[in-house]
Design a protein around this motif. Structure first.
Motif: not given
Length: 153
Positions: A3, A10-11, A13-15, A57
């Motif tokens: 990546s 990376a991401h 908010y998801l984490r 999502l």
């Protein structure tokens, strides 16, 4: 294939959302000091909010992944459908739990015809119906069996 961004960046908010769910799961683990508590309507409403956001999502990820990677896109679309079924079951469970107040008990049933003017308890139903429109545009009724998008109460 690597990546472009390091995993730490990376991401975020998801984490953070995943960390919040892990924390909540640990907090619900019974111990001698804290016996297990059953879910209440507020708990299921918040969980339903999270599931419908995740549903949106997955829908977008499936749409953007499918053209360049059809196989992966199909798997994401399947996950989208299965997540909808889980979301629908949480919505049904919400309506089967006892209400906390007398006013909520009177208005706790799902009446889609009253949603725009309905009481705050129907927010879960508004959210559920909106997500249901999305799933019906992309799946067939056969894909959703035995689950339905109507309220059980």
């Amino acid at each position: 294939m690597t990546s472009r961004t390091p995993p730490d960046d990376a991401h975020p908010y998801l984490r953070a959302a995943s960390a919040g769910i892990r924390h909540h799961t640990r907090a619900l683990t019974p111990s001698d000091a804290h016996p297990p508590r059953p879910a209440d309507r507020l708990h299921l409403d918040v969980l339903h909010t999270h599931l419908t956001s995740l549903h949106q999502l997955l829908d977008r990820l499936a749409d953007t992944t499918r053209p360049p990677h059809p196989g992966a896109g199909r798997h994401l679309a399947t996950a989208h459908t299965l997540l909808w079924q889980a979301t629908s079951e949480v919505h049904s469970a919400f309506h089967l739990l006892p209400s906390n107040t007398a006013a909520e008990a009177e208005t706790g049933a799902c009446h889609p015809e009253r949603l725009p003017e309905g009481p705050p308890v129907l927010t879960i139903c508004q959210r559920h119906l909106a997500a249901g429109h999305s799933i019906r545009r992309k799946t067939t009724p056969t894909d959703l069996r035995p689950h339905t998008t109507t309220c059980v109460r």
